[in-house]
Structure formats: C-alpha cells, structure tokens
Design a protein around this motif. Structure first.
Motif, PDB file in Angstrom:
ATOM      1  N   ARG A  18     -38.335   2.956  35.265  1.00 43.43           N
ATOM      2  CA  ARG A  18     -38.151   1.490  35.232  1.00 43.43           C
ATOM      3  C   ARG A  18     -36.710   1.130  34.894  1.00 43.43           C
ATOM      4  N   ALA A  19     -36.145   1.799  33.897  1.00 44.81           N
ATOM      5  CA  ALA A  19     -34.754   1.526  33.519  1.00 44.81           C
ATOM      6  C   ALA A  19     -33.813   1.844  34.681  1.00 44.81           C
ATOM      7  N   GLN A  20     -34.068   2.953  35.376  1.00 43.91           N
ATOM      8  CA  GLN A  20     -33.238   3.329  36.520  1.00 43.91           C
ATOM      9  C   GLN A  20     -33.342   2.272  37.610  1.00 43.91           C
ATOM     10  N   ALA A  21     -34.534   1.785  37.876  1.00 47.95           N
ATOM     11  CA  ALA A  21     -34.725   0.774  38.919  1.00 47.95           C
ATOM     12  C   ALA A  21     -34.000  -0.525  38.574  1.00 47.95           C
ATOM     13  N   ALA A  24     -30.202   0.138  38.893  1.00 46.70           N
ATOM     14  CA  ALA A  24     -29.832   0.250  40.311  1.00 46.70           C
ATOM     15  C   ALA A  24     -29.816  -1.123  40.975  1.00 46.70           C
ATOM     16  N   LYS A  25     -30.789  -1.965  40.639  1.00 48.02           N
ATOM     17  CA  LYS A  25     -30.831  -3.319  41.209  1.00 48.02           C
ATOM     18  C   LYS A  25     -29.614  -4.125  40.765  1.00 48.02           C
ATOM     19  N   ARG A  26     -29.237  -3.997  39.511  1.00 49.68           N
ATOM     20  CA  ARG A  26     -28.064  -4.717  39.009  1.00 49.68           C
ATOM     21  C   ARG A  26     -26.787  -4.224  39.695  1.00 49.68           C
ATOM     22  N   LEU A  27     -26.648  -2.905  39.823  1.00 52.51           N
ATOM     23  CA  LEU A  27     -25.478  -2.350  40.521  1.00 52.51           C
ATOM     24  C   LEU A  27     -25.461  -2.810  41.972  1.00 52.51           C
ATOM     25  N   HIS A  35     -18.326  -6.787  46.901  1.00 55.65           N
ATOM     26  CA  HIS A  35     -17.680  -5.880  47.855  1.00 55.65           C
ATOM     27  C   HIS A  35     -18.394  -5.751  49.194  1.00 55.65           C
ATOM     28  N   GLY A  36     -19.569  -6.379  49.325  1.00 58.76           N
ATOM     29  CA  GLY A  36     -20.282  -6.343  50.598  1.00 58.76           C
ATOM     30  C   GLY A  36     -20.911  -5.008  50.931  1.00 58.76           C
ATOM     31  N   ILE A  37     -21.173  -4.182  49.919  1.00 54.01           N
ATOM     32  CA  ILE A  37     -21.829  -2.893  50.161  1.00 54.01           C
ATOM     33  C   ILE A  37     -23.021  -2.752  49.216  1.00 54.01           C
ATOM     34  N   SER A  38     -23.884  -1.812  49.537  1.00 52.85           N
ATOM     35  CA  SER A  38     -25.045  -1.543  48.691  1.00 52.85           C
ATOM     36  C   SER A  38     -24.709  -0.447  47.684  1.00 52.85           C
ATOM     37  N   TYR A  39     -25.588  -0.286  46.719  1.00 55.07           N
ATOM     38  CA  TYR A  39     -25.458   0.801  45.748  1.00 55.07           C
ATOM     39  C   TYR A  39     -25.534   2.150  46.472  1.00 55.07           C
ATOM     40  N   ALA A  40     -26.398   2.263  47.478  1.00 56.16           N
ATOM     41  CA  ALA A  40     -26.501   3.504  48.260  1.00 56.16           C
ATOM     42  C   ALA A  40     -25.179   3.795  48.977  1.00 56.16           C
ATOM     43  N   ASP A  41     -24.556   2.758  49.549  1.00 55.52           N
ATOM     44  CA  ASP A  41     -23.245   2.932  50.194  1.00 55.52           C
ATOM     45  C   ASP A  41     -22.216   3.416  49.180  1.00 55.52           C
ATOM     46  N   GLU A 107      -8.966   2.812  48.742  1.00 57.81           N
ATOM     47  CA  GLU A 107      -8.511   1.650  47.960  1.00 57.81           C
ATOM     48  C   GLU A 107      -9.701   0.810  47.497  1.00 57.81           C
ATOM     49  N   ARG A 108     -10.593   0.515  48.423  1.00 54.74           N
ATOM     50  CA  ARG A 108     -11.784  -0.292  48.092  1.00 54.74           C
ATOM     51  C   ARG A 108     -12.704   0.439  47.129  1.00 54.74           C
ATOM     52  N   LEU A 109     -12.796   1.780  47.253  1.00 49.83           N
ATOM     53  CA  LEU A 109     -13.625   2.562  46.340  1.00 49.83           C
ATOM     54  C   LEU A 109     -13.142   2.393  44.902  1.00 49.83           C
ATOM     55  N   GLY A 110     -11.832   2.330  44.709  1.00 48.39           N
ATOM     56  CA  GLY A 110     -11.300   2.093  43.368  1.00 48.39           C
ATOM     57  C   GLY A 110     -11.778   0.757  42.811  1.00 48.39           C
ATOM     58  N   GLU A 111     -11.771  -0.270  43.644  1.00 47.84           N
ATOM     59  CA  GLU A 111     -12.233  -1.600  43.216  1.00 47.84           C
ATOM     60  C   GLU A 111     -13.738  -1.589  42.932  1.00 47.84           C
ATOM     61  N   MET A 112     -14.487  -0.919  43.803  1.00 42.91           N
ATOM     62  CA  MET A 112     -15.940  -0.838  43.628  1.00 42.91           C
ATOM     63  C   MET A 112     -16.306  -0.076  42.356  1.00 42.91           C
ATOM     64  N   THR A 113     -15.568   0.997  42.094  1.00 44.80           N
ATOM     65  CA  THR A 113     -15.818   1.793  40.896  1.00 44.80           C
ATOM     66  C   THR A 113     -15.565   0.963  39.644  1.00 44.80           C
ATOM     67  N   ALA A 114     -14.522   0.155  39.665  1.00 44.56           N
ATOM     68  CA  ALA A 114     -14.243  -0.719  38.517  1.00 44.56           C
ATOM     69  C   ALA A 114     -15.410  -1.693  38.290  1.00 44.56           C
ATOM     70  N   SER A 115     -15.957  -2.230  39.367  1.00 44.85           N
ATOM     71  CA  SER A 115     -17.112  -3.133  39.247  1.00 44.85           C
ATOM     72  C   SER A 115     -18.325  -2.392  38.699  1.00 44.85           C
ATOM     73  N   ALA A 116     -18.581  -1.195  39.201  1.00 42.46           N
ATOM     74  CA  ALA A 116     -19.730  -0.413  38.733  1.00 42.46           C
ATOM     75  C   ALA A 116     -19.557  -0.020  37.265  1.00 42.46           C
TER      76      ALA A 116
END
Length: 158
Positions: A18-21, A24-27, A35-41, A107-116
């Motif tokens: 449950r905690a993982q779900a 994951a939903k929040r991420l 960023h227009g991508i999913s957590y899976a992306d 470059e975008r991965l760096g921004e996404m990682t900061a958000s995550a």
C-alpha cells in the motif's frame, strides 16, 4: 510457521504494498504535471542515465525495469518521439538494438530526478526520522529491494 508471525508478515506485506502504491502514485502525478512523463518512464530514463554511455541493449533495459522486450519497446516509443531517447543499432550485429539517452534526455533526467527527490524528501520527512529511513533502506535491501540503478544489468536483475 507460527500463526501470529504469519499474520504479522502478511500485515507488513500489505502495508508495504500500500505504501509503495501511494508513493508511486505521488511520483507519477508530480512527474506527469512537471515533466510530461510517467513514473514508469522515469525508471527507464534512470536506468539509461546510469548505463555506460547512457545506453543499454533493449533486452537488458527490459530486464532491469521488469518488462518484456516488447513492453520496453512500446514504452520507449513516446520517449523517442519527444526526443529523450533514441534507437541505436549495433554496427557489428544488426540484431542488437540499443536505447540511448539523448543530450536533451540527460538534461531533462536531471530535472526529473530533482522533482522525484523532492517528492521522496517530503514523503519521508513527514513521517520518519533520518535513522528510520536508513533502517528501512537496509531492510528493503535485505528483502531484495534496489535503490538507484548502478548501470550494471547483471546486478540490476540479481
């Protein structure tokens, strides 16, 4: 196995799932809105970002993220269309296809990682001490959990 221990183990497994779900939903929500991508992306991009030269054989990438080869191919399509990933052929073996992170993707991965990281910090700071987070990390590792990808598909799958 003792009934109480079994019941505690099941309760813990259900709480963990449950905690993982919820996390994951929040991420997924933050990554989609910012960023227009999913957590899976994001997980795919993280693996490519950690790989030597920012590229992996598609079959290794599929294994690392827990998808089939066709599943990872379908997942890479949108990332290719928005310029974050590109296909590369092996010059020595046409049967081998690579997924490679583009300069824009890196470059975008760096921004996404900061958000995550922001989501993860908010998630844990609101409910755990730093020592509790460290203990949880050790426990999850003992159960086979993985942290950030190392770029080694052999250890990623272990």
């Amino acid at each position: 196995m003792n009934g109480s221990h079994s019941s505690d183990a099941l309760d813990t497994a259900l709480r963990l799932a449950r905690a993982q779900a919820v996390l994951a939903k929040r991420l997924d929500s933050v990554l989609a809105h910012r960023h227009g991508i999913s957590y899976a992306d994001f997980q795919v991009l993280l693996h490519l970002g950690a790989a030597p030269n920012g590229r992996m054989r598609r079959v290794d990438l599929a294994r690392a993220v827990g998808l089939t080869a066709s599943g990872v191919t379908r997942g890479l399509g949108p990332l290719e269309r928005i310029g974050l990933v590109e296909r590369e052929k092996d010059p020595r073996d046409a049967r081998i296809a690579y997924a490679a992170l583009t300069a824009t993707g890196r470059e975008r991965l760096g921004e996404m990682t900061a958000s995550a990281e922001e989501v993860a910090d908010d998630w844990f700071v609101s409910s755990c001490t730093a020592a509790e987070v460290a203990t949880l990390s050790r426990l999850l590792t003992a159960l086979g959990g993985r942290g950030r990808p190392t770029g080694d598909p052999v250890t990623e799958d272990a």
